[in-house]
Design a protein around this motif. Structure first.
Motif: not given
Length: 145
Positions: A32-33, A35-37, A63, A67
């Motif tokens: 999820m992280r 996909e978000r970042w 970040r 990622t």
């Protein structure tokens, strides 16, 4: 005559399964992280002339590196799952951690196992995952007595 003990016989299956589960439980969070970042990029600093407090570290760069680490982790997990050729073990891990179903009963139905056989097979599947795991960011998952 000397007795030869194989390395597998000294394997602590409970501790190994626990280590593998700990690695896999983080899979969905990291996915999820990413996909978000996933589409972050470095940008030039903005100079506005306004006074502000000193900031330490570069949040955008942190970040981006987090990622990148997450992408390596996800790829390693997926490649490790792909190496497991036993269909029951593969299905248990896939439907528990990678494409989670709502309940263990749904997973049992999907992989065609009874209630009692499921929990033993899940432990064996986690041990198989640990056996194929390449230690990238975590230590070795296999635990020996």
């Amino acid at each position: 005559m000397a007795r030869v003990t194989s390395l597998y016989s000294r394997l602590d299956k409970d501790a190994t399964a626990k280590n593998a589960a700990a690695v896999l439980e983080d899979y969905q969070h990291r996915k999820m992280r990413v996909e978000r970042w996933g589409n972050l990029s470095l940008q030039s600093p903005q100079i506005t002339g306004m006074p502000r407090s000193e900031s330490y570290g570069n949040k955008a760069e942190e970040r981006i590196t987090d990622t990148a680490d997450d992408k390596v982790y996800l790829k390693t997990c997926e490649e490790t799952l792909a190496r497991i050729t036993e269909p029951t073990y593969h299905g248990i891990l896939k439907y528990t951690y990678f494409v989670p179903l709502k309940s263990n009963a749904d997973i049992m139905e999907r992989v065609h196992l009874s209630h009692s056989a499921f929990y033993e097979a899940r432990k064996e599947a986690l041990v198989a995952f640990a056996g194929w795991w390449l230690p990238i960011q975590t230590s070795e998952l296999m635990v020996y007595r």
